[in-house]
Design a protein around this motif. Structure first.
Motif, PDB file in Angstrom:
ATOM      1  N   VAL A  44       0.862  -1.188   0.000  1.00  0.00           N
ATOM      2  CA  VAL A  44       0.000   0.000   0.000  1.00  0.00           C
ATOM      3  C   VAL A  44       0.889   1.226   0.000  1.00  0.00           C
ATOM      4  CG1 VAL A  44      -1.762   1.309   1.224  1.00  0.00           C
ATOM      5  CG2 VAL A  44      -1.842  -1.191   1.254  1.00  0.00           C
ATOM      6  N   SER A  69      -3.256   0.523  -3.819  1.00  0.00           N
ATOM      7  CA  SER A  69      -2.748  -0.851  -3.825  1.00  0.00           C
ATOM      8  C   SER A  69      -1.504  -0.937  -4.704  1.00  0.00           C
ATOM      9  CB  SER A  69      -3.823  -1.805  -4.342  1.00  0.00           C
ATOM     10  OG  SER A  69      -3.275  -3.060  -4.668  1.00  0.00           O
ATOM     11  N   SER A  74      -4.496  -6.807  -2.221  1.00  0.00           N
ATOM     12  CA  SER A  74      -5.939  -6.684  -2.053  1.00  0.00           C
ATOM     13  C   SER A  74      -6.267  -6.942  -0.596  1.00  0.00           C
ATOM     14  CB  SER A  74      -6.696  -7.689  -2.941  1.00  0.00           C
ATOM     15  OG  SER A  74      -6.491  -7.418  -4.306  1.00  0.00           O
ATOM     16  N   LEU A  99      -9.192  -2.315  -0.534  1.00  0.00           N
ATOM     17  CA  LEU A  99      -8.533  -2.094  -1.816  1.00  0.00           C
ATOM     18  C   LEU A  99      -8.487  -3.393  -2.606  1.00  0.00           C
ATOM     19  CD1 LEU A  99      -5.435   0.100  -0.797  1.00  0.00           C
ATOM     20  CD2 LEU A  99      -7.635   0.873  -1.695  1.00  0.00           C
ATOM     21  N   SER A 101      -6.555  -4.983  -6.277  1.00  0.00           N
ATOM     22  CA  SER A 101      -5.272  -4.818  -6.953  1.00  0.00           C
ATOM     23  C   SER A 101      -5.261  -3.610  -7.888  1.00  0.00           C
ATOM     24  CB  SER A 101      -4.935  -6.091  -7.751  1.00  0.00           C
ATOM     25  OG  SER A 101      -3.718  -5.947  -8.439  1.00  0.00           O
TER      26      SER A 101
END
Length: 272
Positions: A44, A69, A74, A99, A101
């Motif tokens: 992240v 991301s 994810s 989030l 990908s």
């Protein structure tokens, strides 16, 4: 103002109250990688805008944090903040995001200060908790300014005092700031009395105990524009002004003839 036949001449003592504090904010984000991005320890990255917020004590500051991301990450991401000064609270909206990908989401950090929050600069670290690991953070700055402002107060009695007399005191308030002041907690007191040489030579007494002060009785706050204003120019009734009275006692008060009063003033001003 000298009054040789009366009991009083005015002496103005100006008391400086309040404080104007200003800090210059910085303008960059400090991060683990170039361009204000957080390192992708958890997959992240973080970008924050603005890098610096400046508020008065009691004010609110907001930062927009973009969470993106990276490396196919994810999952649920919870933003965190540390480094808040005392008497300050903070919250993210929303409190967490999910989030997928390559996708991004924006959260807003709202920092709420109090009148008791220390003024000065604080470095806040915005980070994320994704899964079980804590990401490295982005540092932004919060600059808290003291809300008190600089101003001066003086006063002038329009008539001499004698035993049993009470005279209204028209206060002069000088506001050198570039915006109006919200003034409260006005107070006047008799700091000291200076007798004439003749009274001193004759051993005649006169002290602050020979006088009584009735302080301003109107509503607060008073809105004082830039420049010099008086209670009269602010259209406040003389019935509300502070009043200085000389007591009528059973002892000889001839020592107060021609005496000079030193008055002390105080108040609290906040910028509007």
């Amino acid at each position: 103002m000298q009054n040789t036949s009366g009991y009083f001449r005015t002496a103005v003592k100006v008391l400086l109250v309040g404080l104007l504090v200003m800090f210059v904010s910085a303008g960059s984000i400090f991060a683990a990688s170039q361009g204000g991005n957080q390192g992708n320890k958890t997959g992240v990255t973080i970008q924050v805008n603005p890098a610096t917020r400046t508020v008065d004590q009691g004010g609110t500051a907001s930062y927009a944090a973009s969470l993106t991301s990276a490396n196919g990450f994810s999952g649920n991401v919870t933003p965190t903040v540390s480094g808040l000064p005392a008497n300050t609270t903070a919250a993210f909206t929303p409190a967490s995001v999910t989030l997928t990908s390559g996708k991004s989401a924006t959260v807003t950090l709202t920092v709420v200060t109090q009148a008791t929050t220390p003024d000065g600069k604080a470095d806040l670290t915005i980070a994320t908790a994704a899964g079980t690991s804590q990401a490295s953070g982005v540092v932004v700055q919060l600059v808290v300014q003291a809300s008190k402002k600089m101003f001066t107060i003086s006063g002038n009695l329009g008539a001499p005092l004698s035993p049993g007399a009470t005279v209204p005191l028209n206060l002069y308030i000088t506001n050198p700031n570039n915006k109006s002041l919200a003034l409260s907690s006005l107070s006047v007191s008799v700091a000291s009395v200076t007798r004439t040489q003749a009274a001193v030579a004759a051993g005649l007494s006169c002290t602050p105990a020979d006088y009584a002060v009735t302080n301003y009785s109107g509503q607060y706050p008073l809105t004082v524009p830039v420049g010099t204003s008086t209670l009269q120019s602010l259209k406040l009734s003389p019935d509300l002004w502070p009043r200085i009275g000389m007591l009528d006692t059973n002892v000889n008060q001839d020592g107060c003839k021609g005496a000079t009063l030193q008055l002390a003033y105080s108040g609290t001003g906040e910028g509007n």
